[in-house]
Write a protein that holds these residues in place. Sequence first.
Motif, PDB file in Angstrom:
ATOM      1  N   LYS A  18       0.832  -1.194   0.000  1.00  0.00           N
ATOM      2  CA  LYS A  18       0.000   0.000   0.000  1.00  0.00           C
ATOM      3  C   LYS A  18       0.869   1.247   0.000  1.00  0.00           C
ATOM      4  CE  LYS A  18      -4.157  -1.539   2.278  1.00  0.00           C
ATOM      5  NZ  LYS A  18      -5.063  -1.290   3.402  1.00  0.00           N
ATOM      6  N   ARG A  19       0.369   2.226  -0.673  1.00  0.00           N
ATOM      7  CA  ARG A  19       1.009   3.524  -0.708  1.00  0.00           C
ATOM      8  C   ARG A  19       0.526   4.331   0.498  1.00  0.00           C
ATOM      9  NH1 ARG A  19      -0.727   7.747  -5.131  1.00  0.00           N
ATOM     10  NH2 ARG A  19      -1.865   8.481  -3.355  1.00  0.00           N
ATOM     11  N   GLY A  20       1.261   5.327   0.903  1.00  0.00           N
ATOM     12  CA  GLY A  20       0.862   6.164   2.022  1.00  0.00           C
ATOM     13  C   GLY A  20      -0.413   6.935   1.715  1.00  0.00           C
ATOM     14  N   ARG A  21      -1.085   7.396   2.741  1.00  0.00           N
ATOM     15  CA  ARG A  21      -2.331   8.132   2.565  1.00  0.00           C
ATOM     16  C   ARG A  21      -2.084   9.536   2.056  1.00  0.00           C
ATOM     17  NH1 ARG A  21      -6.180   7.485   7.632  1.00  0.00           N
ATOM     18  NH2 ARG A  21      -7.160   9.123   6.421  1.00  0.00           N
ATOM     19  N   GLY A  22      -3.079  10.082   1.380  1.00  0.00           N
ATOM     20  CA  GLY A  22      -3.021  11.473   0.959  1.00  0.00           C
ATOM     21  C   GLY A  22      -2.394  11.651  -0.410  1.00  0.00           C
ATOM     22  N   ARG A  23      -2.287  12.890  -0.798  1.00  0.00           N
ATOM     23  CA  ARG A  23      -1.743  13.245  -2.103  1.00  0.00           C
ATOM     24  C   ARG A  23      -0.227  13.153  -2.065  1.00  0.00           C
ATOM     25  NH1 ARG A  23      -3.802  18.365  -5.490  1.00  0.00           N
ATOM     26  NH2 ARG A  23      -2.450  18.085  -7.290  1.00  0.00           N
TER      27      ARG A  23
END
Length: 101
Positions: A18-23
């Motif tokens: 998973k990628r980190g949250r947010g833009r």
Amino acid sequence: MKQAGDHKTMELDMPGAKRGRGRPVTGNAMSSAERQKAYRDRRREEKAAIIVSRSTLEAPPDDGSPRRLIAELDKAQRTVERLERENALLREELAALKLAR
């Protein structure tokens, strides 16, 4: 994922991780003061464009610019004023005809 104190194990790139949250960070972020200054500059330019467009008699450009919209608004306001004058005259004529009966 490895423990924080483990310095011997390599971190593996996992395709499904998973990628980190947010833009995502771009590195081109403006500070609050820079954003506010840019906003004030845009507002100042819009006001100048409005003043210039009202003072020129040349044909407005045929794109979606504020100058064209302001010119259309001025033309519509003149038309409304003319129609209101005509309407008032017609009402006076109608009142005169009703009295003549």
